[in-house]
Design an enzyme around this catalytic site. Structure first.
Site, short mmCIF file in Angstrom:
data_model
loop_
_atom_site.label_atom_id
_atom_site.label_comp_id
_atom_site.label_asym_id
_atom_site.label_seq_id
_atom_site.Cartn_x
_atom_site.Cartn_y
_atom_site.Cartn_z
N SER A 1 0.84 -1.20 0.00
CA SER A 1 0.00 0.00 0.00
C SER A 1 0.88 1.25 0.00
CB SER A 1 -0.93 -0.05 1.22
OG SER A 1 -1.93 0.94 1.13
N ASN A 2 0.34 2.38 0.37
CA ASN A 2 1.12 3.63 0.43
C ASN A 2 0.62 4.50 1.57
OD1 ASN A 2 -0.99 5.56 -0.62
ND2 ASN A 2 -0.92 4.12 -2.32
N HIS A 3 1.24 5.65 1.75
CA HIS A 3 0.99 6.49 2.93
C HIS A 3 -0.19 7.46 2.79
CE1 HIS A 3 4.39 5.19 5.24
NE2 HIS A 3 5.22 5.40 4.22
#
Ligand code: C5P
Length: 220
Positions: free
Chosen positions: A29-31
């Protein structure tokens, strides 16, 4: 009506990250916090629109008065957006994972003699481009975001053409800007006519200004 310039309009917003499974317990995923996308959904609802918010996993509450659809993967997000159409305006603020793991393992990957696994990736569908390039049922206004670390405006111009959208909201996410997860944002509004740079302001203020701009555009 004054103050409710989006009354009678349907606005679709994507927000947050996507989550791409590796196996039943792991993901990539990402931030993305979803703060900007959720703020846009709230601002559109406050402007009188019927709003559908399609969001990946975030720590934020569902905005009051907004139909919120929770998804995990990019493919789920595309399906939820397609199901939400038709719309007058679509704003794609989600940080969609560009790639997903080619084959999701059916069981948890184990440590062991074989050493670490190698993952191979395939490209995810581009939700913004898919909707912007529709020949039937395209929303009247399609807005994309660009998170860039360099040549922010030049890259946004190229993205506008490549994705086929009407407007790009470009933000600088290079380290130190604190855009990912922060409450402030400095954006450039890029369209066929040119670029407008807005002062650094809260994500709520960016959302309100963007929604007023979209309401003016859709009315004319
Ligand atoms: O190409 P890039 O990821 O930089 O483009 C960002 C814009 O495209 C954002 O508006 C994002 O929500 C959208 N996007 C999308 N689906 C993807 C990748 C990006 O809707 N698979």
């Amino acid at each position: 009506a004054v103050g409710r310039p989006l009354a009678g309009r349907h606005v679709v917003v994507t927000s947050g990250p996507t989550r791409e499974a590796i196996d039943p317990v792991r993901y990539i995923s990402n931030h993305s916090s979803g703060k900007q996308g959720h703020a846009i959904a709230r601002a559109a609802a406050a402007a009188g629109a019927r709003v559908t918010l399609v969001t990946g996993p975030v720590a934020l509450a569902d905005p009051v008065g907004v139909a919120t659809v929770h998804v995990e993967s990019a493919r789920d997000m595309l399906a939820a957006v397609e199901a939400a159409l038709p719309a007058d305006v679509a704003v794609f603020a989600a940080a969609v994972a560009d790639w997903r793991v080619a084959e999701i393992a059916g069981g948890k990957l184990k440590k062991g003699a074989g050493g670490p696994p190698s993952l191979s990736f395939v490209e995810n569908p581009d939700i913004l481009a898919t909707v912007a390039k529709k020949t039937a049922g395209r929303p009247g206004l399609v807005v994309g975001f660009a998170a860039e670390t360099e040549a922010v405006v030049d890259n946004a111009r190229a993205k506008l053409a490549r994705k086929g959208c009407d407007l790009i909201v470009a933000n600088d996410v290079s380290s130190g800007t604190d855009t990912f997860g922060g409450d402030m944002n400095r954006v450039h509004i890029v369209d066929a006519a040119g670029v407008e740079t807005w002062e650094r302001q809260s994500k709520d203020a960016v959302a309100e200004a963007l929604v007023s701009l979209l309401a003016r555009r859709i009315a004319s």
